[in-house]
Design a protein around this motif. Structure first.
Motif, mmCIF file in Angstrom:
data_model
loop_
_atom_site.group_PDB
_atom_site.id
_atom_site.type_symbol
_atom_site.label_atom_id
_atom_site.label_comp_id
_atom_site.label_asym_id
_atom_site.label_seq_id
_atom_site.Cartn_x
_atom_site.Cartn_y
_atom_site.Cartn_z
ATOM 1 N N LYS A 62 -41.048 53.584 -77.609
ATOM 2 C CA LYS A 62 -41.304 54.989 -77.308
ATOM 3 C C LYS A 62 -40.550 55.322 -76.033
ATOM 4 N N TYR A 63 -39.836 56.463 -76.034
ATOM 5 C CA TYR A 63 -38.998 56.780 -74.890
ATOM 6 C C TYR A 63 -39.146 58.233 -74.462
ATOM 7 N N THR A 64 -38.900 58.439 -73.164
ATOM 8 C CA THR A 64 -38.809 59.763 -72.572
ATOM 9 C C THR A 64 -37.572 59.771 -71.701
ATOM 10 N N VAL A 65 -36.711 60.771 -71.914
ATOM 11 C CA VAL A 65 -35.489 60.919 -71.135
ATOM 12 C C VAL A 65 -35.524 62.302 -70.489
ATOM 13 N N THR A 66 -35.345 62.340 -69.180
ATOM 14 C CA THR A 66 -35.271 63.608 -68.466
ATOM 15 C C THR A 66 -33.948 63.647 -67.710
ATOM 16 N N TYR A 67 -33.422 64.847 -67.540
ATOM 17 C CA TYR A 67 -32.163 64.997 -66.818
ATOM 18 C C TYR A 67 -32.062 66.403 -66.262
ATOM 19 N N SER A 68 -31.139 66.578 -65.321
ATOM 20 C CA SER A 68 -30.852 67.900 -64.767
ATOM 21 C C SER A 68 -29.426 67.915 -64.244
ATOM 22 N N ALA A 100 -32.791 68.865 -75.438
ATOM 23 C CA ALA A 100 -33.100 69.486 -74.155
ATOM 24 C C ALA A 100 -34.078 68.584 -73.413
ATOM 25 N N SER A 101 -33.956 68.551 -72.095
ATOM 26 C CA SER A 101 -34.850 67.727 -71.275
ATOM 27 C C SER A 101 -36.240 68.347 -71.235
ATOM 28 N N VAL A 124 -28.778 54.362 -72.458
ATOM 29 C CA VAL A 124 -29.041 55.741 -72.854
ATOM 30 C C VAL A 124 -27.841 56.573 -72.454
ATOM 31 N N ASN A 125 -27.432 57.484 -73.343
ATOM 32 C CA ASN A 125 -26.247 58.298 -73.109
ATOM 33 C C ASN A 125 -26.550 59.744 -73.495
ATOM 34 N N ILE A 126 -26.192 60.695 -72.616
ATOM 35 C CA ILE A 126 -26.339 62.125 -72.888
ATOM 36 C C ILE A 126 -24.942 62.748 -72.867
ATOM 37 N N HIS A 127 -24.620 63.489 -73.938
ATOM 38 C CA HIS A 127 -23.297 64.093 -74.107
ATOM 39 C C HIS A 127 -23.352 65.602 -73.891
#
Length: 142
Positions: A62-68, A100-101, A124-127
């Motif tokens: 189970k994962y949670t990814v946050t970014y800004s 979306a974060s 983990v990678n965000i494009h």
């Protein structure tokens, strides 16, 4: 007498099943995402974090990814493996739905993926449109 044997066997099986569930545990993995960790690195000022909890009994991650601070909306996000920091690898867990974060999800891992996770070989990678190969990245580590 045979009913007592059947009952005893059923009770023993129940205790065994309960005992194996009691041996299951959770391991938490974290990643700090940034542009410098991409391959090749970039000068993005975006940052992010990922927290993943792996259940050894169910094999669920189970994962949670946050970014800004991304250069624009996220276009994709996923977990890749097997690769150490500084190397690239194929997608093994695509993020489904909105990227979306915050991104929340789960995936069942097979034996090969479990080993990759335990060995620190998942990232983990965000494009984004400006960075189609990935704007921010971070290695999942215990």
């Amino acid at each position: 007498m045979s009913n007592k044997i059947v009952l005893a066997a059923a009770l023993a099986a129940g205790l065994f099943a309960g005992g194996s569930a009691a041996l299951a545990s959770e391991t938490v993995y974290h990643a700090t995402l940034n542009g410098a960790s991409e391959v090749p690195g970039n000068d993005s000022k975006a940052t992010g974090t990922a927290t993943a909890t792996f259940d050894t009994g169910s094999h669920m991650l189970k994962y949670t990814v946050t970014y800004s601070g991304l250069s624009g909306p996220a276009t994709m996000g996923h977990i890749h493996a097997p690769a150490k920091a500084g190397k690239n690898a194929p997608v093994v867990i695509p993020f489904k739905g909105s990227v979306a974060s915050p991104i929340n999800g789960e995936a069942k891992l097979d034996a090969k993926q479990i080993k990759q996770l335990e060995d620190g070989m998942m990232y983990v990678n965000i494009h984004t449109k400006a960075h189609p190969g990935g704007e921010i990245r971070g290695q999942l580590m215990k």
